[in-house]
Design a protein around this motif. Structure first.
Motif, PDB file in Angstrom:
ATOM      1  N   LEU A   1     -25.716  65.621  15.586  1.00 23.22           N
ATOM      2  CA  LEU A   1     -25.306  66.643  14.621  1.00 23.22           C
ATOM      3  C   LEU A   1     -26.009  66.457  13.276  1.00 23.22           C
ATOM      4  O   LEU A   1     -26.389  67.440  12.626  1.00 23.22           O
ATOM      5  CB  LEU A   1     -23.786  66.621  14.434  1.00 23.22           C
ATOM      6  N   ALA A   2     -26.187  65.207  12.860  1.00 27.40           N
ATOM      7  CA  ALA A   2     -26.908  64.931  11.606  1.00 27.40           C
ATOM      8  C   ALA A   2     -28.349  65.430  11.704  1.00 27.40           C
ATOM      9  O   ALA A   2     -28.852  66.075  10.774  1.00 27.40           O
ATOM     10  CB  ALA A   2     -26.879  63.439  11.290  1.00 27.40           C
ATOM     11  N   CYS A   3     -28.992  65.150  12.825  1.00 24.18           N
ATOM     12  CA  CYS A   3     -30.380  65.608  13.015  1.00 24.18           C
ATOM     13  C   CYS A   3     -30.460  67.131  13.004  1.00 24.18           C
ATOM     14  O   CYS A   3     -31.349  67.710  12.368  1.00 24.18           O
ATOM     15  CB  CYS A   3     -30.949  65.045  14.314  1.00 24.18           C
TER      16      CYS A   3
ATOM     17  N   PRO B   1     -20.499  58.175  18.045  1.00 24.38           N
ATOM     18  CA  PRO B   1     -21.664  57.978  17.174  1.00 24.38           C
ATOM     19  C   PRO B   1     -22.898  58.746  17.658  1.00 24.38           C
ATOM     20  O   PRO B   1     -23.670  59.240  16.848  1.00 24.38           O
ATOM     21  CB  PRO B   1     -21.907  56.469  17.202  1.00 24.38           C
ATOM     22  N   THR B   2     -23.042  58.875  18.969  1.00 23.81           N
ATOM     23  CA  THR B   2     -24.186  59.611  19.512  1.00 23.81           C
ATOM     24  C   THR B   2     -24.116  61.077  19.114  1.00 23.81           C
ATOM     25  O   THR B   2     -25.117  61.667  18.692  1.00 23.81           O
ATOM     26  CB  THR B   2     -24.225  59.481  21.047  1.00 23.81           C
TER      27      THR B   2
ATOM     28  N   VAL C   1     -24.227  57.596   9.705  1.00 24.60           N
ATOM     29  CA  VAL C   1     -23.201  57.884  10.714  1.00 24.60           C
ATOM     30  C   VAL C   1     -22.120  56.801  10.680  1.00 24.60           C
ATOM     31  O   VAL C   1     -20.924  57.098  10.693  1.00 24.60           O
ATOM     32  CB  VAL C   1     -23.838  58.004  12.121  1.00 24.60           C
ATOM     33  N   ALA C   2     -22.533  55.536  10.615  1.00 19.60           N
ATOM     34  CA  ALA C   2     -21.570  54.426  10.569  1.00 19.60           C
ATOM     35  C   ALA C   2     -20.691  54.529   9.325  1.00 19.60           C
ATOM     36  O   ALA C   2     -19.472  54.323   9.393  1.00 19.60           O
ATOM     37  CB  ALA C   2     -22.303  53.089  10.602  1.00 19.60           C
ATOM     38  N   HIS C   3     -21.305  54.872   8.210  1.00 21.14           N
ATOM     39  CA  HIS C   3     -20.542  55.029   6.966  1.00 21.14           C
ATOM     40  C   HIS C   3     -19.533  56.170   7.095  1.00 21.14           C
ATOM     41  O   HIS C   3     -18.366  56.038   6.699  1.00 21.14           O
ATOM     42  CB  HIS C   3     -21.497  55.282   5.795  1.00 21.14           C
ATOM     43  N   ALA C   4     -19.957  57.285   7.666  1.00 26.83           N
ATOM     44  CA  ALA C   4     -19.059  58.438   7.837  1.00 26.83           C
ATOM     45  C   ALA C   4     -17.896  58.079   8.761  1.00 26.83           C
ATOM     46  O   ALA C   4     -16.751  58.470   8.498  1.00 26.83           O
ATOM     47  CB  ALA C   4     -19.839  59.632   8.397  1.00 26.83           C
TER      48      ALA C   4
ATOM     49  N   LEU D   1     -18.970  63.262   7.303  1.00 30.66           N
ATOM     50  CA  LEU D   1     -17.556  62.892   7.168  1.00 30.66           C
ATOM     51  C   LEU D   1     -16.671  63.960   7.809  1.00 30.66           C
ATOM     52  O   LEU D   1     -15.744  63.635   8.556  1.00 30.66           O
ATOM     53  CB  LEU D   1     -17.175  62.687   5.704  1.00 30.66           C
ATOM     54  N   ALA D   2     -16.971  65.224   7.533  1.00 28.03           N
ATOM     55  CA  ALA D   2     -16.184  66.307   8.133  1.00 28.03           C
ATOM     56  C   ALA D   2     -16.273  66.270   9.653  1.00 28.03           C
ATOM     57  O   ALA D   2     -15.270  66.442  10.352  1.00 28.03           O
ATOM     58  CB  ALA D   2     -16.651  67.655   7.596  1.00 28.03           C
ATOM     59  N   ARG D   3     -17.466  66.024  10.189  1.00 21.71           N
ATOM     60  CA  ARG D   3     -17.617  65.951  11.652  1.00 21.71           C
ATOM     61  C   ARG D   3     -16.949  64.692  12.214  1.00 21.71           C
ATOM     62  O   ARG D   3     -16.374  64.715  13.293  1.00 21.71           O
ATOM     63  CB  ARG D   3     -19.095  65.939  12.058  1.00 21.71           C
ATOM     64  N   ALA D   4     -17.017  63.582  11.473  1.00 24.47           N
ATOM     65  CA  ALA D   4     -16.405  62.329  11.937  1.00 24.47           C
ATOM     66  C   ALA D   4     -14.884  62.434  11.961  1.00 24.47           C
ATOM     67  O   ALA D   4     -14.231  61.718  12.727  1.00 24.47           O
ATOM     68  CB  ALA D   4     -16.850  61.162  11.059  1.00 24.47           C
ATOM     69  N   MET D   5     -14.323  63.312  11.150  1.00 26.22           N
ATOM     70  CA  MET D   5     -12.875  63.541  11.200  1.00 26.22           C
ATOM     71  C   MET D   5     -12.506  64.268  12.493  1.00 26.22           C
ATOM     72  O   MET D   5     -11.374  64.197  12.950  1.00 26.22           O
ATOM     73  CB  MET D   5     -12.410  64.355   9.992  1.00 26.22           C
ATOM     74  N   GLU D   6     -13.464  64.955  13.090  1.00 27.14           N
ATOM     75  CA  GLU D   6     -13.228  65.708  14.323  1.00 27.14           C
ATOM     76  C   GLU D   6     -13.645  64.937  15.569  1.00 27.14           C
ATOM     77  O   GLU D   6     -13.056  65.108  16.627  1.00 27.14           O
ATOM     78  CB  GLU D   6     -14.021  67.019  14.290  1.00 27.14           C
ATOM     79  N   HIS D   7     -14.703  64.122  15.450  1.00 27.64           N
ATOM     80  CA  HIS D   7     -15.286  63.434  16.607  1.00 27.64           C
ATOM     81  C   HIS D   7     -15.550  61.978  16.242  1.00 27.64           C
ATOM     82  O   HIS D   7     -15.953  61.697  15.123  1.00 27.64           O
ATOM     83  CB  HIS D   7     -16.629  64.063  17.001  1.00 27.64           C
ATOM     84  N   ASP D   8     -15.395  61.099  17.213  1.00 29.23           N
ATOM     85  CA  ASP D   8     -15.655  59.685  16.949  1.00 29.23           C
ATOM     86  C   ASP D   8     -16.940  59.190  17.603  1.00 29.23           C
ATOM     87  O   ASP D   8     -17.357  58.075  17.393  1.00 29.23           O
ATOM     88  CB  ASP D   8     -14.468  58.836  17.426  1.00 29.23           C
TER      89      ASP D   8
END
Length: 171
Positions: free
Chosen positions: A87-89, A81-82, A109-112, A72-79
């Protein structure tokens, strides 16, 4: 596990260079690795033993929640999905948590991304006054003077040329 965050089901199909490197690190013949884990039960037992030896573990509910918060924190910075998947891995590898299957990571990732979109809207909702919404809507109407929408004109750098043109020139 340290390379990918998981062990592929088809270890026998791994590139020969990767098998040779791993065999060298383990001090065994690469042919031994190629034949290793032919039976699913043997493979599972070897994976469990290797994970314990290396200090890796399966994700718990707490670690899954921490991954969700990280995403969620990263998704607030980047959109992207790849990027979020990568980053999750990397996050899971750094925590020595065996990565779940790719579909599970994609779902997280989709949820975030969905949560980040909601959070962004919640943070900005008060900024969208009636006047501001009307001004933004005008950007989408074709302007007869420039023969395109103002948004398109601005994005094609028409606004940049105008700003340079109006700027006082040094003497």
């Amino acid at each position: 596990m340290p390379w990918l965050g998981f062990v592929p089901d088809e270890v026998c199909a791994a590139p020969p260079v990767a098998v040779a490197r791993l065999a060298d690190q383990l001090g065994v013949d690469s042919a031994v690795l190629r034949s290793c884990g032919g039976r699913a039960k043997t493979r599972t037992e070897h994976l469990r033993l290797a994970a314990r030896y290396l200090g890796w573990r399966l994700p718990t509910a707490l670690e899954s929640k921490e991954l969700d918060e990280f995403l969620l924190a990263r998704a607030m910075e980047h959109d992207s999905p790849t990027l979020l998947f990568r980053l999750a891995c990397e996050y899971l590898i750094s925590a020595k948590v065996i990565r779940p299957g790719p579909v599970t990571v994609v779902e997280r990732v989709a949820h975030a991304r969905a949560e980040a979109q909601r959070e962004t809207y919640d943070r900005l909702a008060h900024e969208f006054t009636d006047e501001r919404c009307a001004a933004l809507d005008k950007l989408l109407v074709v302007d007869p003077e420039v023969k395109m929408t103002r948004l398109r004109w601005l994005s094609s750098c028409g606004g940049c040329r105008l700003a340079r043109w109006r700027r006082p020139r040094p003497r």
